[in-house]
Write a protein that holds these residues in place. Structure first.
Motif, PDB file in Angstrom:
ATOM      1  N   PHE A  65       0.814  -1.219   0.000  1.00 48.51           N
ATOM      2  CA  PHE A  65       0.000   0.000   0.000  1.00 48.51           C
ATOM      3  C   PHE A  65       0.849   1.273   0.000  1.00 48.51           C
ATOM      4  N   LEU A  66       1.775   1.379   0.992  1.00 46.83           N
ATOM      5  CA  LEU A  66       2.505   2.635   1.141  1.00 46.83           C
ATOM      6  C   LEU A  66       3.476   2.881  -0.016  1.00 46.83           C
ATOM      7  N   SER A  67       4.109   1.805  -0.500  1.00 45.16           N
ATOM      8  CA  SER A  67       5.102   1.964  -1.557  1.00 45.16           C
ATOM      9  C   SER A  67       4.518   2.588  -2.835  1.00 45.16           C
ATOM     10  N   PRO A  68       3.434   2.034  -3.409  1.00 48.30           N
ATOM     11  CA  PRO A  68       2.843   2.692  -4.584  1.00 48.30           C
ATOM     12  C   PRO A  68       2.363   4.102  -4.279  1.00 48.30           C
ATOM     13  N   PHE A  69       1.880   4.312  -3.050  1.00 52.58           N
ATOM     14  CA  PHE A  69       1.413   5.639  -2.637  1.00 52.58           C
ATOM     15  C   PHE A  69       2.567   6.648  -2.677  1.00 52.58           C
ATOM     16  N   LEU A  70       3.738   6.251  -2.149  1.00 54.09           N
ATOM     17  CA  LEU A  70       4.890   7.160  -2.128  1.00 54.09           C
ATOM     18  C   LEU A  70       5.363   7.466  -3.547  1.00 54.09           C
ATOM     19  N   ILE A  71       5.345   6.459  -4.415  1.00 53.39           N
ATOM     20  CA  ILE A  71       5.775   6.674  -5.797  1.00 53.39           C
ATOM     21  C   ILE A  71       4.896   7.732  -6.454  1.00 53.39           C
ATOM     22  N   LYS A  72       3.597   7.640  -6.197  1.00 51.15           N
ATOM     23  CA  LYS A  72       2.668   8.587  -6.795  1.00 51.15           C
ATOM     24  C   LYS A  72       2.852   9.990  -6.216  1.00 51.15           C
ATOM     25  N   VAL A  73       2.914  10.080  -4.889  1.00 53.95           N
ATOM     26  CA  VAL A  73       2.914  11.390  -4.241  1.00 53.95           C
ATOM     27  C   VAL A  73       4.255  12.109  -4.384  1.00 53.95           C
ATOM     28  N   PHE A  74       5.354  11.377  -4.174  1.00 54.34           N
ATOM     29  CA  PHE A  74       6.659  12.044  -4.181  1.00 54.34           C
ATOM     30  C   PHE A  74       7.390  11.908  -5.510  1.00 54.34           C
ATOM     31  N   GLN A  75       6.783  11.269  -6.478  1.00 58.22           N
ATOM     32  CA  GLN A  75       7.388  11.112  -7.804  1.00 58.22           C
ATOM     33  C   GLN A  75       8.762  10.460  -7.727  1.00 58.22           C
ATOM     34  N   VAL A  76       8.909   9.472  -6.826  1.00 62.70           N
ATOM     35  CA  VAL A  76      10.193   8.784  -6.723  1.00 62.70           C
ATOM     36  C   VAL A  76      10.117   7.475  -7.511  1.00 62.70           C
ATOM     37  N   PRO A  77      11.268   7.020  -8.042  1.00 64.86           N
ATOM     38  CA  PRO A  77      11.237   5.791  -8.847  1.00 64.86           C
ATOM     39  C   PRO A  77      10.975   4.525  -8.026  1.00 64.86           C
ATOM     40  N   ILE A  78      11.461   4.497  -6.774  1.00 66.15           N
ATOM     41  CA  ILE A  78      11.301   3.289  -5.962  1.00 66.15           C
ATOM     42  C   ILE A  78      10.541   3.624  -4.690  1.00 66.15           C
TER      43      ILE A  78
END
Lengths: 287, 285
Positions: A126-139
């Motif tokens: 859950f959190l990992s895809p959320f962080l990718i979307k919100v912070f525009q980070v690759p991983i």
């Protein structure tokens, strides 16, 4: 003394000595399997080299990146859990009325009861895809993610122990402060918190020890890259994650096997020192 | 001046409110995500069937059975040890140096990271005692891990028995052993059991200590003896998330397994809270 009395008393002695035996068993097994790593690398290279290539030929056993990974996620976790945990403790002990208190306390205890692997699942799925979307980070599996999850896990530890410390502060101190014209906030910050200082500090150290030793969360969400991170969004490979991930894949008795036990020795020493500090702080308070 | 002080105070207190709301928000978000994504996976078949086709289909029955036996055996091992240690610490407590060392040992055991318990179990139970990767090795490892929790709970329970009980029993001519076994322990028992139940929740959810001592990734068989490898709920979640080749099918199953594990742990701790509440109400001293 009666024979039965003697037997019974002896059983309680033997049981107590078992705890000491177990502790020595842990220490001995770590050192017995961990010290041989020094046949393959020097203590200086082991601790201060960044190169962790255990399966290369020749292998390199430098754990500095792993230590760095551990400290980054642990400090990140404390940045989150100190305000949240201490805030919860102050709110529950000083501000909330009885009903709110009785709702909040079990809710926070609930956080402590959730198995770490379920936290890991949450961070991964859950959190990992959320962080990718919100912070525009690759991983999404990185030190930041691990810090958030570990931080939440440590909140109940800090809050319950701090709350105990706050509740032992005598009411006369609060009343004196209020009578002198201080308001609630000033009383909390300048009278109650300082009076409970040693308990609060102990709770933070305990939280540190819990966060640095936690395995499943960092194994699942920290990303697994053995490097010294440039940013909080880099993947890292903390010490417990390295041991857990690689122990299953290495043959017993190989240099790599001993190196993993070597990491565990370092981890044990760090947690043991934090326990000793707490004992010291608590001892001082009792005096 | 007073206005600034008032402002500071209200900012501070509202900040505390914000912090606690954040924590509670996270808790609810967490529970919502797990139950929303895993709830629909859980069915009668999911609970009662073995995994099929490399864990992409079927259920988690062997993992439920494995976790049950790991928990029962580990608590069965740790509970008597813990209670006797607590009796020593509260009732005999001599010589003083031994009490100090046992206290340090308990506190240290309580703080040792769970992965280190795994290495200890691997070295001592799996290899030295030659139990292999088995239910027995895993249960003993988990038992050592649960020991400090059980000792602390039992000690607290025994200390909460009023000293008058002990004095009255001794004054009636009972020996120390009789007093402990017939007066103190029965009075403290509900509280001791509460502590034991709390440690059940802890043991059932641990993954790292059983990774190298008991758990296996995939089996369709149930353990026939204590020397068999077992599946376990927490390890199953980990395995579904990190191994295998069909994440699209495995992640929902991991959520489903998490729902089962969480429900189990929450159920057990609710039971503990209810028991504790009822004892406190009934207590007359």
């Amino acid at each position: 003394m009666d024979f039965k009395e003697k037997i019974f008393q002896s059983i309680t002695y033997i049981a107590s000595i078992c705890t000491i035996v177990f502790l020595f068993g842990i220490i001995l097994s770590l050192f017995f399997e961990g010290l041989p790593v020094l046949n393959f690398t020097s203590i200086k290279d082991f601790l201060f080299s960044k190169d962790w290539y255990p399966t290369m030929f020749p292998p390199k056993f430098g754990i500095l990146s792993l230590i760095a990974g551990s400290f980054v996620v642990t400090l990140g976790a404390l940045v989150i859990s100190i305000p949240l945990g201490l805030g919860a403790a102050i709110y529950i002990s000083e501000i909330a009325n009885k009903r709110v208190k009785e709702i909040l306390k079990p809710l926070i205890e609930l956080l402590a009861g959730i198995p770490s692997v379920v936290y890991g699942l949450f961070g991964m799925a859950f959190l990992s895809p959320f962080l990718i979307k919100v912070f525009q980070v690759p991983i999404g599996l990185n030190a930041f993610n691990a810090s958030i999850i570990l931080g939440i896990m440590v909140v109940p530890i800090i809050s319950s122990m701090s709350e105990d410390a706050l509740s032992t502060v005598p009411n006369s101190l609060r009343e004196a402060s209020l009578a002198l014209g201080a308001n609630k906030w000033e009383t909390i910050m300048k009278v109650v918190l300082p009076a409970a200082k040693s308990g609060v500090i102990s709770s933070i150290i305990l939280g540190f020890g819990r966060a640095i030793g936690e395995t499943m969360v960092v194994l699942m969400v920290a990303g697994g890259a053995a490097q010294i991170p440039d940013s909080i969004f880099d993947p890292v490979r903390p010490m417990p994650a390295t041991v857990a991930a690689e122990m299953g894949e290495t043959a017993i008795g190989t240099p790599h096997f001993h190196a993993l036990f070597g990491i565990a020795i370092i981890l044990f020493i760090i947690t043991f020192i934090s326990i000793l500090i707490i004992e010291f702080v608590v001892m001082r308070r009792k005096k | 001046m007073t206005n600034i002080r008032k402002l500071k105070s209200s900012i501070g207190i509202n900040l505390l409110r914000l912090f606690i709301l954040l924590t509670v928000f996270f808790l609810f978000l967490f529970l919502y995500v797990i139950f929303a994504k895993g709830g629909s996976v859980v069915s009668w078949e999911f609970l009662t069937e073995s995994p099929k086709r490399f864990m992409t289909e079927g259920g988690i029955y062997p993992a439920i059975v494995g976790t049950f036996w790991l928990t029962v055996l580990s608590i069965g091992f740790a509970l008597p040890l813990g209670i006797f240690t607590a009796i020593f610490m509260t009732s005999y407590a001599k010589p003083y140096w031994l009490v100090r060392i046992v206290r340090v040992a308990i506190n240290t055991l309580a703080g040792v990271p769970s992965i280190i318990y795994g290495l200890f179990g691997l070295t001592v139970f799996v290899r030295l005692f030659n139990f292999g990767v088995s239910l027995l090795s895993g249960a003993l490892t988990l038992g050592v891990l649960a020991l400090p929790v059980i000792i602390n709970a039992s000690e607290e329970a025994i200390r909460s028995v009023p000293g008058d009980f002990r004095d009255a029993s001794l004054a009636l001519g009972a020996t120390k052993r009789q007093t402990i076994l017939r007066v103190i322990l029965p009075t403290a028992l509900p509280n001791i059991l509460t502590g034991a139940i709390i440690s059940i929740g802890r043991v059932a959810g641990e993954t790292a200590p059983i990774m190298f001592t008991a758990a296996t990734f995939y089996t369709r068989l149930l353990p026939k003896s204590a020397m068999d490898e077992v599946m376990a709920l927490p390890y199953h979640i980990y395995a579904l998330m990190t191994e295998g080749a069909h994440p699209a099918k495995q992640v929902p199953m991991a959520y489903g397994t998490a729902v089962v594990l969480l429900a189990l742990v929450l159920l057990v701790s609710t039971v503990a809270i209810v028991i504790r509440y009822r004892i406190r109400k009934k207590r007359k001293w």
